[in-house]
Design a protein around this motif. Sequence first.
Motif, PDB file in Angstrom:
ATOM      1  N   UNK A  44      10.137  14.135  -2.578  1.00  0.00           N
ATOM      2  CA  UNK A  44      10.336  12.655  -1.952  1.00  0.00           C
ATOM      3  C   UNK A  44      11.710  12.074  -2.368  1.00  0.00           C
ATOM      4  N   UNK A  45      12.008  11.139  -1.666  1.00  0.00           N
ATOM      5  CA  UNK A  45      13.276  10.365  -2.397  1.00  0.00           C
ATOM      6  C   UNK A  45      13.268   9.935  -3.790  1.00  0.00           C
ATOM      7  N   UNK A  46      11.843   9.405  -4.037  1.00  0.00           N
ATOM      8  CA  UNK A  46      11.708   8.641  -5.403  1.00  0.00           C
ATOM      9  C   UNK A  46      10.403   9.202  -5.664  1.00  0.00           C
ATOM     10  N   UNK A  47      10.524   9.666  -7.055  1.00  0.00           N
ATOM     11  CA  UNK A  47       9.043  10.113  -7.417  1.00  0.00           C
ATOM     12  C   UNK A  47       7.998   9.207  -7.710  1.00  0.00           C
ATOM     13  N   UNK A  48       7.422   8.520  -6.746  1.00  0.00           N
ATOM     14  CA  UNK A  48       6.764   7.499  -6.757  1.00  0.00           C
ATOM     15  C   UNK A  48       5.430   8.054  -7.591  1.00  0.00           C
ATOM     16  N   UNK A  49       4.872   7.436  -8.760  1.00  0.00           N
ATOM     17  CA  UNK A  49       3.490   7.740  -9.332  1.00  0.00           C
ATOM     18  C   UNK A  49       2.537   6.656  -8.963  1.00  0.00           C
ATOM     19  N   UNK A  50       1.380   7.314  -8.199  1.00  0.00           N
ATOM     20  CA  UNK A  50       0.376   6.171  -7.964  1.00  0.00           C
ATOM     21  C   UNK A  50      -0.453   6.065  -9.324  1.00  0.00           C
TER      22      UNK A  50
END
Lengths: 1043, 215
Positions: free
Chosen positions: B48-54
């Motif tokens: 992903x473009x940003x390692x978004x952490x849910x």
Amino acid sequence: MTIGDNPSKPLDISKIRAKLDGSKGPQYWKSLEEVAGSEEVQAFLEDEFPNRAPDWLDPVSRRTAFKVMAASLALAGVSACTKQPKELIVPYVRQPEDFLPGKPLFYATAMPMFGGAIGLLAESHLGRPTKIEGNPDHPGSLGATDHFAQASVLDLWDPDRSQTVTRYGDISNWVNFVAALSSARDVLALKNGEGLRILTETVNSPTVADLFKTIKENLPAVKWHVWEPAARNTVTRGAQLAFGRAVEPVYHFENADVIVSLDSDFFSHGPGHVRYARDWADQRRIRTNITHSPQPKQDRQEGYQAGPAAPLRNQAATHSEEDKSPSPHPAQVQAEGKPLSEADQNRMYVFENAPSITGGLADHRFIVKASQVGQIAQSLAAALGVAGVQAAQTGTPADAAIAMVAKDLQAHKGRCLVIAGDFQPPEVHALAHTMNQALGNAGKTVAYIESLDANPVDQVESLKELVGDMNGGKVDTLLILGGNPVYTVPADLDFAGAMKKVKLRMHLGAYDDETSLLCHWHVPEAHYLETWNDARGYDGTVTIMQPLIDPLYDGKTVAEVLTIVAGKPDQSAHELVKGYWQGRHNDDADFTPFWQTSLHDGIVKGTASTPVDLSAKAPGSIPPPVQGFEVVFRPDSSVWDGRFANNGWLQEMPKTITTLTWDNTVWVSPRTAEKLGVGNEDVVEIKASGRSVKGAIWVVPGHADESATIQLGYGRSRGGRLASGIGYNANAIRTSNALWVIGADLRKTGDSWRLASVQHTQTMEEREPIRIATLAEYKKNPMFVNESEPVVPQYLTLYPDYKYEGYKWGMSIDLDTCTGCGTCVIACQAENNIAVVGKIEVRKGRHMHWIRVDRYFHGNLDDPELYFQPVPCMMCENAPCELVCPVAATVHSGEGLNQMVYNRCVGTRYCSNNCPYKVRRFNFLLYSDWYTQSLYGVRNPDVTVRSRGVMEKCSYCVQRINSAKIEAEREERRVRDGEITPACAQACPTQAIVFGDINDPKSRVAQLKAQPRKYGLLQELSTRPRTSYLGRLTNPNSEIEKG
Amino acid sequence: MQIFHRSTNTISRVSIFGALFLVGGLIAIAYTLDRGDFSTDVGVVKEQPVPFSHKHHVTDDGIDCRYCHTSVEKTHYAGLPATEICMSCHSQIWTNAAVLEPVRESWRTGQSLEWTRVHDLPEFVYFNHSIHVAKGIGCSTCHGRVDQMALMYKVNTLYMNWCINCHRQPEKYIRPRDQVFNMAYEYPPNQMELGKKLMAEYHVQKLTDCWTCHR
């Protein structure tokens, strides 16, 4: 109608006539070829899609074919072993409020057409306009539209629209154009604007009218010319002749019991035609309180409340509070029944030269030459006692009927109407006005309002003046704002030649067409859906038109160009329209609520024009009829005057009377065809006033003898991939002195031109697809529809009946009010992403329309009756198509829908083979345009775009059904009647198509299916169709012999 | 006269015996290819473009699903948050974090962020989130414990047979409406009984008509 390369054998018309006269032929026939039993028709009967061989162009041997088949069988399962490809999901940076994928928004606007405008609600998916609906609050629409409005959304996304300002053919820009125009204007301003001419089409926009006023004040010598090839010029001139002022008649069909049409096709065109069709239909609709089948079962799910009763007329179906967008559902008609004895209908008499949809609905249709209608008007006026008018004989059976028609009119004084056709001479209009006056109709069935036209000049004179001045070197700068005069101006004026003498020529137009080719500057015109404007509806009601999307190609409006001429700074369309309306409001504080309300509602309250009281004067003389052969010019029902020539939906729309697509033809009667020795597809040369044009013949039963009708709008040379090279250019023989009818000679050339018609693909043989009775017969025998073909009893099947608990979807089509206009066809095409296949494929019967309008002739060859029947999928409960699908791609839902599942279909076409109605359409080739980028925008995202090899068919707009069901389920209630309207039902001007839940006893469709007139098409085959029809009733005058 | 060489005896015995294993092996390969992570992407984290952490945003920060997935109750599309939603917090906190640079760049330039879809259905499937949420199907039932995922991945195949499994027996998976957004919800031991009761209450129908999903 040739298939392959063999020219068709010429038909023996006299044999066909004998067959029909002797009633040995079929009762309801669609084409001459069908009656003659020609080879082509037989080919279509034996094989639904004959002549497939040319599809296969490769020399494939039998061995290779088997190898390929075996390999595909072996690898068939492998298609499932693919990985879902990587897909991106791209959200907004700033999401606009209310923009939700899956929830379209509706914005009120209007489409200017026919010198007026029809109020619309344009549906927008995430900022892309994809569908047009009518505006239920607009008096000219009441929720419905016509086919031009439905197709107009495709014009917005047309890849062939002009995309840039050009100067001498090179790319330029708006700033340069403004500079050029301003400097030209400034030079001419020194002489008060002498030499500056502005040519527009009919203008009814208050903003534009105001700008012209400003221009006139600043530059008094500027002349404003108006020319539109199919404008209602004669209506204005007729009013001037009769009343001495330019007024517009507004008809009130809801008050009319008897209507006489003098070659007026008021169901097809005119600013109020959608409203008139509806009002007429409301006086036609019969609902009796007798039923012939038990009330539908009152089955409801537990825990649910029944929805409220069907809303009354003029109340749109309600929607949830969250949704602030205007409700798209059209105002509904009541379905309440009256006792049989009280059933009554209006009556219509039509005098015309060529069959039209208005003529098809007439109770009495009289065939006269177009140039003889004036004599009919004279005779009728004399019979009604109008002073100073004398009867004139046409020598046709119509003469004998005049007395009876007059009697009927007089028996309904104040409740009748006489309407003259838009293309009849002004004298006929003046006579119609005097007749209405003599009958006391003024103020009751007809009202006169100030002309909708902002500049109601005689357009022909205006054009002649312009051409004369151009030839005389008096024109320095010519601004052509909208329209395509080089193509549309009658040939005798030679507009192109005159225009070349003008020093500076500037064109504002949607396409790079015949006119822009000869102009120095061309500016792309903004489509009505992408810009600000205002327009007047048929009764004067103003709609402020708002954009749904930024101009795709920086298009400009007429107002934006005029403001430069007026010497004002360059303003946007928004500023101009808003500025105009702000100027009419003294108080800023009350402007904002006014502006918001007007834009939301789609109408400016209080702008409906007040009728004026006038007295009509009979004209001095009537133009004599054409001696000998006459050729009648009419705008085409699909492309009008040529402005829609690049619109694929309209080009492929089967014209109702001829079912032809992609061409214009020369309509002649069977007798004329015999005399000339021609048949369908034979090319004739028409010579008139020293000019000639060649066109293909189409034999039209019911057309006047010694007369030919030719259509404008074809034979164009520029303007898009579809516009050019189709048909012949009727303007080549049109003259400014004889715009609508001219004396001519027709001569057979011996050539032939292949035409694509869709009428031959099915025949009804000895069956009665249309069930007809007169009103009197109906009252005596309400169950007349089931006389010829009894209903097959329910128990005649081995399987137990399926209990449809929950929803039970059904549709009812009232043949009595269907005008055959074909708006449903285009609405369906727009809603369901139906592809355009082109002329060659249409010839093979492969047109893709999910709903078609069948047109039947009934009676003798020269004067038949016309009947129209829309045929969508019948959603048979006992569907023949479902049984035969080898992969179960078409199955039945628990709510009665016959489901077509595209992803399962492998393309055996067995289902289509089995369908007796032939409503299934197969994608033989990749018809959908996969590649043209700008067309991605017009597609409805809720409907799959089909690829090659899958079968498709009407789905009752399942996307709308599912969406309404989901919304209802979320709100824990049942779907209300009127909440789901398929595209065809929503667009229908007369509300002939009604959809709903049969299990809801209060729903309109349940009540309609309980009507005694209800029958199913081919119901004797025990298909149990859910789409049922209501038999057609006619209301003939018993004193006139022929019905 | 012998047509075949003697070795044919051995070859035929070996191949008949071995065919069983060969066919078994082919089936195993096909099954793994079709149902394994290679094809279904279950458990596979996508770039992903940003390692978004849910996990961080939901468990640590307590943000409700609907703050970002705004249209899940209104329309078919659950909604991926617009950059503006990210910036509603990240214009004030972590404003200089390098990992958030793509978000800030998107905000500055007006170019959207391009995320790779994790839960992706084929185009011929018309799935509607709002009705599932309205009828008591929890987020975690289909999407798993997203609140515990440091990086997003699929936990279910989303194949048709998996969907039909619930559509044929919704009582197995339905939960009370107020628990839909509770990621930690666990089905009670009397789920079948509770499920039937909820089905009647919420008027859940067995939706196995083709046109429910494949218009």
